[in-house]
Scaffold this motif. Structure first.
Motif, PDB file in Angstrom:
ATOM      1  N   ALA A   1      23.899  24.995 -16.771  1.00 12.01           N
ATOM      2  CA  ALA A   1      22.554  25.455 -17.140  1.00 12.01           C
ATOM      3  C   ALA A   1      21.703  24.269 -17.584  1.00 12.01           C
ATOM      4  N   VAL A   2      20.414  24.353 -17.273  1.00 14.06           N
ATOM      5  CA  VAL A   2      19.454  23.335 -17.711  1.00 14.06           C
ATOM      6  C   VAL A   2      18.642  23.944 -18.857  1.00 14.06           C
ATOM      7  N   LEU A   3      18.684  23.274 -20.016  1.00 13.29           N
ATOM      8  CA  LEU A   3      18.042  23.820 -21.212  1.00 13.29           C
ATOM      9  C   LEU A   3      16.975  22.863 -21.744  1.00 13.29           C
ATOM     10  N   VAL A   4      15.954  23.423 -22.366  1.00 11.75           N
ATOM     11  CA  VAL A   4      15.009  22.609 -23.142  1.00 11.75           C
ATOM     12  C   VAL A   4      14.865  23.268 -24.516  1.00 11.75           C
ATOM     13  N   ASN A   5      14.405  22.474 -25.499  1.00 11.41           N
ATOM     14  CA  ASN A   5      14.344  23.032 -26.853  1.00 11.41           C
ATOM     15  C   ASN A   5      12.946  23.520 -27.236  1.00 11.41           C
ATOM     16  N   GLY A   6      12.041  23.642 -26.267  1.00  7.31           N
ATOM     17  CA  GLY A   6      10.750  24.223 -26.641  1.00  7.31           C
ATOM     18  C   GLY A   6       9.619  23.867 -25.707  1.00  7.31           C
ATOM     19  N   LEU A   7       8.391  24.064 -26.204  1.00  8.67           N
ATOM     20  CA  LEU A   7       7.176  23.919 -25.404  1.00  8.67           C
ATOM     21  C   LEU A   7       7.010  22.492 -24.894  1.00  8.67           C
ATOM     22  N   LEU A   8       6.655  22.397 -23.627  1.00 13.02           N
ATOM     23  CA  LEU A   8       6.622  21.086 -22.972  1.00 13.02           C
ATOM     24  C   LEU A   8       5.203  20.509 -22.881  1.00 13.02           C
ATOM     25  N   GLY A   9       5.134  19.192 -22.927  1.00 10.37           N
ATOM     26  CA  GLY A   9       3.884  18.489 -22.631  1.00 10.37           C
ATOM     27  C   GLY A   9       2.940  18.294 -23.799  1.00 10.37           C
ATOM     28  N   ASP A  10       3.333  18.762 -24.995  1.00  6.61           N
ATOM     29  CA  ASP A  10       2.410  18.673 -26.130  1.00  6.61           C
ATOM     30  C   ASP A  10       1.996  17.227 -26.438  1.00  6.61           C
ATOM     31  N   HIS A  11       2.967  16.323 -26.447  1.00  4.29           N
ATOM     32  CA  HIS A  11       2.628  14.952 -26.833  1.00  4.29           C
ATOM     33  C   HIS A  11       1.641  14.325 -25.846  1.00  4.29           C
ATOM     34  N   GLY A  12       1.957  14.443 -24.558  1.00  6.70           N
ATOM     35  CA  GLY A  12       1.090  13.861 -23.536  1.00  6.70           C
ATOM     36  C   GLY A  12      -0.333  14.392 -23.631  1.00  6.70           C
ATOM     37  N   ALA A  13      -0.459  15.711 -23.792  1.00 10.20           N
ATOM     38  CA  ALA A  13      -1.788  16.315 -23.873  1.00 10.20           C
ATOM     39  C   ALA A  13      -2.490  15.895 -25.167  1.00 10.20           C
ATOM     40  N   ALA A  14      -1.736  15.838 -26.277  1.00  7.30           N
ATOM     41  CA  ALA A  14      -2.344  15.452 -27.556  1.00  7.30           C
ATOM     42  C   ALA A  14      -2.902  14.030 -27.482  1.00  7.30           C
ATOM     43  N   ILE A  15      -2.136  13.135 -26.871  1.00  7.18           N
ATOM     44  CA  ILE A  15      -2.568  11.735 -26.782  1.00  7.18           C
ATOM     45  C   ILE A  15      -3.791  11.605 -25.868  1.00  7.18           C
ATOM     46  N   LEU A  16      -3.707  12.240 -24.681  1.00  2.66           N
ATOM     47  CA  LEU A  16      -4.850  12.186 -23.754  1.00  2.66           C
ATOM     48  C   LEU A  16      -6.098  12.767 -24.410  1.00  2.66           C
ATOM     49  N   GLY A  17      -5.909  13.872 -25.152  1.00  3.21           N
ATOM     50  CA  GLY A  17      -7.033  14.500 -25.841  1.00  3.21           C
ATOM     51  C   GLY A  17      -7.578  13.598 -26.935  1.00  3.21           C
ATOM     52  N   ALA A  18      -6.674  12.951 -27.681  1.00  4.53           N
ATOM     53  CA  ALA A  18      -7.099  12.125 -28.809  1.00  4.53           C
ATOM     54  C   ALA A  18      -7.843  10.883 -28.350  1.00  4.53           C
ATOM     55  N   ARG A  19      -7.567  10.417 -27.133  1.00  4.61           N
ATOM     56  CA  ARG A  19      -8.274   9.235 -26.635  1.00  4.61           C
ATOM     57  C   ARG A  19      -9.748   9.510 -26.445  1.00  4.61           C
ATOM     58  N   GLY A  20     -10.056  10.767 -26.165  1.00  2.00           N
ATOM     59  CA  GLY A  20     -11.467  11.141 -26.121  1.00  2.00           C
ATOM     60  C   GLY A  20     -12.175  10.828 -24.817  1.00  2.00           C
ATOM     61  N   ASP A  21     -11.538  10.140 -23.864  1.00  2.00           N
ATOM     62  CA  ASP A  21     -12.219   9.792 -22.600  1.00  2.00           C
ATOM     63  C   ASP A  21     -12.701  11.030 -21.861  1.00  2.00           C
ATOM     64  N   MET A  22     -11.927  12.095 -21.942  1.00  2.00           N
ATOM     65  CA  MET A  22     -12.254  13.281 -21.159  1.00  2.00           C
ATOM     66  C   MET A  22     -13.069  14.282 -21.987  1.00  2.00           C
ATOM     67  N   ALA A  23     -13.330  13.907 -23.255  1.00  2.00           N
ATOM     68  CA  ALA A  23     -14.152  14.725 -24.148  1.00  2.00           C
ATOM     69  C   ALA A  23     -13.687  16.180 -24.231  1.00  2.00           C
ATOM     70  N   LEU A  24     -12.370  16.373 -24.245  1.00  2.00           N
ATOM     71  CA  LEU A  24     -11.833  17.719 -24.391  1.00  2.00           C
ATOM     72  C   LEU A  24     -11.405  17.917 -25.839  1.00  2.00           C
TER      73      LEU A  24
END
Lengths: 381, 355, 90, 101
Positions: free
Chosen positions: B185-208
């Motif tokens: 079985a392939v397992l993960v321990n929770g919601l994926l992609g939070d760090h990547g999205a948080a960093i991209l969002g925090a950079r502010g280039d995309m103004a999201l």
């Protein structure tokens, strides 16, 4: 997500697949070859691969992935011109993310950035205008790319710059129109397409009238399609019904977004700011008459090509590249001599490998390499 | 230059300057004061206190944890340095702790080397040092040695941190990317992609604007629970750069097996989905800093998921797919729509797209 | 301006009235001439800008050829090569 | 081509420049709404409207009635299929029995 999740519903997909199979079973058609349907738009290509739509369809339907990626079809010379502008020390060069990787003859914008150019990724041309506002001592140039869908946003940004009297902002205009290109594809002698999925987001701007010639003169049916996988399946089904009933019409599946008359505010902005170019060069397809726009004289001060001397170089597509034939559905991506060998997403030769929207890149990325070869071998055997 | 040795009974120096200058890396009093005030003060522990050129650790104290030493290093550069859910200091501790923990090791000691651009505010540096100290405590590790350098303006982007970690692997724990077998079985321990999205969002280039926080967290506790519940776990890896898609490809390649995951079972936050839809990104390739991919044998899979769900950092743990006997090295996904697509290694960086 | 006239501006070919063949041929000719001019200009621009580089490349090519020629003759026979290269140089 | 995503307008930020904020699944972004504002839809009335967002511009208003209609057609198609299958079942059973014999 409203208006999104409903159109990714698996149960409804099963219904449509069954309907398509039933229709195919009773249709009278040439059984020796598959029905070829071109999705003109790269957004459709992306959805088809992203959701695995192609593998759900019966083998007797073949999707031909069209030229609808404005990033892919940008010729090398234009990229070189963009890089030349970006290399000016006073310039902040603002671009959409997907244009960063498109190779020029010398380098891509990504490489130019690594070499010290001030290249910034933006989400909207309005963000580029904001950069100009914040950096009055610099020249901000926005890399205007995109089809009819994107054209109004750049035009409206120019009009906004004019209203605010912002002088350090200009557009490097590479906007192109998809309709003449559909015509060019229809005019090609080796054409085999049986019908088209129409570009839904272009249609929300231009409406469905400009496609009438496809049904009337070229006798091919088209269904304007949305971008969720259910939209695509439903549009294919509608297209098959037309073929089955011997109709050639422009139908609209994407009525929730694309109104019959298009968006007149957007079209007016386009007409105010741009005029047609005599012709524009497309990577993979060559020069197509009246397929691009430039900024009108009245807004010449917002035109980067007038503001900065650009080399205006013409660089021919690599000879080994067969993008043109892939685009017309004559061959499949994997049948190209250089596919996956000399031409990969890391080192793209042809237009279709450049952006993830491109048919070849999509095949490569989503594993078409293997599937494609297997099919090719099977058909030889 | 390593931290300079001082007489052990000494008064701690104090920094008075508002910003870091080249003098703080010069080896003199200014540097001693900086190290004393910011780092020694924050990391305070008996091993670090003597400030010798190295930390000396009693072997017998290590041996109680197991029979093999685990040793890893990682450098941390992040823009912006402070982001929703964390900062470079927290990241530098979690990253190395997790690298040890996914190998089955109990993380014990860290070193910390910092490169600082002159002009960085002292308060900022203090905040980062504090953040490292708090995270280290949370992770049960001690920062026992370190190094500080100051470079000219423009020679680095404010601050780079390198942490090296030492841990011990308990006897009998055997994890390896090559050990996956069909049926696992392939397992993960929770919601994926939070760090990547948080960093991209925090950079502010995309103004999201998105209420997405980085998932940056030390996972040694969760992993210990997982290994207790599923002692025959084949392999784990933290799904950092390149996201789970990259990790799955690495496992498929190393084990020469195929993996098929189910999109419907893949846990994603609504905001991360929205973020990806707007920018045309694929969440499978977004970075995580508090997520692991684990491969567990079929008979232990349910216990592994339950154990993770019982831990605060694994509430949304899920079984997302299986190892199959398909084409070796191939990762595929059954899409929510019922189709099947290949999940390949990413070519270059994922860029937002308009088309 | 209405959306319709904007469309006409964008896609003139859709609104072509029945053209008389002469006008169509003239248009075609005009388009071909424009493309030919474009191509000629690009050519001229290239050679104007790159003339130095091209001449340097040609010279480098010739020089390399001489060295090779000399080498071959030095290796295979006596020193006839230099006489020939003198001829070439002259 | 032309990535677009439905979003809901949650506030008007600048009525003169026609700048509004949209929400897409909890993510917010300022966009320009000049292409969807006209006499029938004055700027004040736009909050709560769903629009199709492309490169920071609302390019179209999403037509709720049409969206529901598209889905209704699909539901009907599904019902029709189910009905047909029900009608065919007896013959299928017969065929299966014949094969069995």
């Amino acid at each position: 997500m409203r208006y999104v999740d409903e159109f990714r519903d698996r149960a409804k997909a099963d219904v449509l697949i069954k309907a398509i199979e039933q229709l195919l079973a009773r249709m009278k058609r040439d059984e020796t070859r598959p029905l070829q349907i071109m999705e003109v738009c790269g957004g459709h290509t992306h959805s088809i691969f992203r959701y695995g739509v192609e593998g759900m369809l019966p083998k007797s339907i073949e999707l031909v992935h069209g030229p609808g990626c404005p990033v892919c079809v940008l010729p090398m010379g234009r990229v070189d011109d963009g890089v030349a502008i970006a290399e000016r020390p006073e310039v902040i060069f603002a671009t959409f993310g997907d244009a960063m990787r498109v190779p020029g003859s010398r380098k891509s914008l990504l490489q130019a950035k690594a070499d010290g150019c001030d290249v910034r990724m933006v989400y909207s041309p309005m963000d580029a205008l904001a950069l100009a506002r914040r950096n009055p001592e610099r020249e901000v140039v926005f890399f205007g790319i995109g089809f009819e869908t994107t054209m109004p946003s750049t035009a409206l940004t120019v009009l906004q710059a004019e209203r605010e009297g912002i002088e350090n902002f200009s557009i490097f205009c590479n906007h192109i129109t998809i309709v003449p290109t559909i015509k060019a594809i229809l005019d090609s002698p080796d054409l085999r397409l049986d019908g088209f999925l129409g570009p839904g987001h272009v249609s929300m701007v231009i409406g469905d009238a400009p496609y009438e010639f496809i049904a009337r003169y070229y006798k091919r049916p088209m269904v304007i399609a949305g971008f969720e996988p259910l939209d695509i399946l439903q549009s294919i089904w509608m297209l098959l019904k037309q073929i089955d009933e011997g109709r050639c019409e422009i139908e609209n599946q994407y009525t929730r977004v694309a109104a019959r008359e298009g968006n007149s505010i957007a079209l007016q902005a386009v007409a105010r700011v741009y005029e047609l170019r005599e012709f524009f060069e497309w990577r993979g397809l060559g020069s197509i008459d009246h397929s691009g726009v430039k900024i009108r004289d009245a807004y010449g001060r917002f035109d980067a090509e007038r503001k900065f001397a650009v080399p205006n170089a013409r660089i021919a597509d690599p000879k080994s590249c067969q993008c043109g034939e892939v685009l017309k559905g004559v061959i499949k991506p994997w049948q190209c001599k250089v596919f996956g060998r000399a031409c990969t997403p890391e080192t793209p030769l042809g237009a279709l490998m450049v952006s993830s929207e491109g048919a070849c890149a999509a095949y490569y990325q989503y594993g078409g390499v293997k599937r494609g070869r297997d099919e090719a071998e099977a058909s030889v055997a | 230059m390593n931290m300079i040795s001082f007489p052990s009974r000494r008064s701690r120096g104090k920094v008075h300057a508002p910003t870091v200058t080249l003098a703080h890396g010069g080896g003199g009093k200014a540097m001693k004061d900086l190290i004393d005030d910011l780092f020694v003060g924050a990391f305070d522990n008996p091993l670090l206190a003597p400030l010798d050129d190295q930390a000396r650790i009693d072997l017998s104290s290590l041996a109680q944890y197991g029979d093999r030493l685990a040793f890893t290093t990682d450098s941390f550069v992040v823009d912006p340095l402070i982001f929703p859910g964390g900062d470079i200091g927290k990241l530098a501790v979690c990253g190395t702790v997790n690298d040890l923990a996914v190998g089955g090791a109990v993380p014990l000691y860290l070193s910390c080397a910092v490169i600082i651009e002159e002009g960085v505010p002292m308060d900022f540096l203090r905040r980062i040092a504090q953040s490292m100290a708090v995270t280290a405590q949370e992770a049960g590790v001690t920062i026992v040695t370190g190094d500080t350098k100051v470079v000219n303006k423009g020679a680095c982007d404010q601050m780079f941190i390198t942490t090296t970690g030492v841990g011990v692997v308990a006897a009998g724990v055997e994890l390896g990317a090559h050990r996956a077998r069909p049926g696992d079985a392939v397992l993960v321990n929770g919601l994926l992609g939070d760090h990547g999205a948080a960093i991209l969002g925090a950079r502010g280039d995309m103004a999201l604007r998105a209420p997405i926080e980085s998932d940056c967290a030390p996972l040694q506790g969760l992993i210990a629970r997982l290994l207790e519940a599923a002692p025959n776990t084949r392999f784990m890896r933290d799904a950092t750069r390149g996201g789970i898609a990259t990790v799955l490809n690495e496992i498929a390649e190393a084990s020469q097996i195929a993996i098929e995951i189910d999109e419907a079972a893949t846990p994603l936050r609504d905001e991360v989905r929205g973020f990806c839809e707007i920018l045309g990104l694929d969440p499978l390739y977004l970075a995580n800093e508090g997520k692991i991919v684990a491969i567990a044998p079929p008979d232990e899979a349910a216990a592994a998921v339950d154990a993770m769900r019982a831990h605060p950092l694994g509430r949304q743990a899920a079984l997302i797919g299986h190892v199959t006997a398909g084409e070796p090295g191939r990762v595929a996904m059954r899409t929510i729509f019922g189709g099947r697509r290949i999940v390949d290694m990413l070519v270059g960086e994922q860029l937002p797209r308009i088309c | 301006m209405t959306g319709n006239s904007a469309l006409e501006g964008l896609y003139p070919f859709l609104h072509d009235k029945e053209q008389d063949p002469a006008a169509r041929d003239a248009g075609l000719l005009h388009s071909i001439e424009a493309k030919a001019r474009e191509s000629r200009e690009a050519n001229a621009r290239f050679f104007a800008q790159q003339a130095g580089v091209l001449i340097d490349a040609a010279k480098a090519h010739a020089a390399a050829y001489h060295i090779l020629w000399d080498l071959v003759h030095t290796l295979l026979a006596d020193n006839r090569g230099s006489a020939i290269s003198k001829d070439v140089a002259a | 081509m032309c990535l677009g995503i439905p979003g809901c307008i949650v506030s008007i930020d600048n009525a003169d420049d026609l700048v509004a904020t949209v929400d897409v699944s909890g993510v917010r972004r300022q966009i320009n709404i000049s292409c969807v504002v006209d006499e029938a839809h004055p700027v004040e009335s736009c909050v709560g409207d769903w629009v199709l967002v492309h490169v920071g511009f609302a390019m179209s208003r999403i037509n709720e009635v049409e969206a529901a209609e598209t889905l209704r057609l699909l539901r009907e198609l599904g019902d029709l299929q189910a009905e047909l299958e029900n009608m065919q079942r007896p013959t299928d059973v017969v065929a299966a029995e014949e094969q069995g014999l």
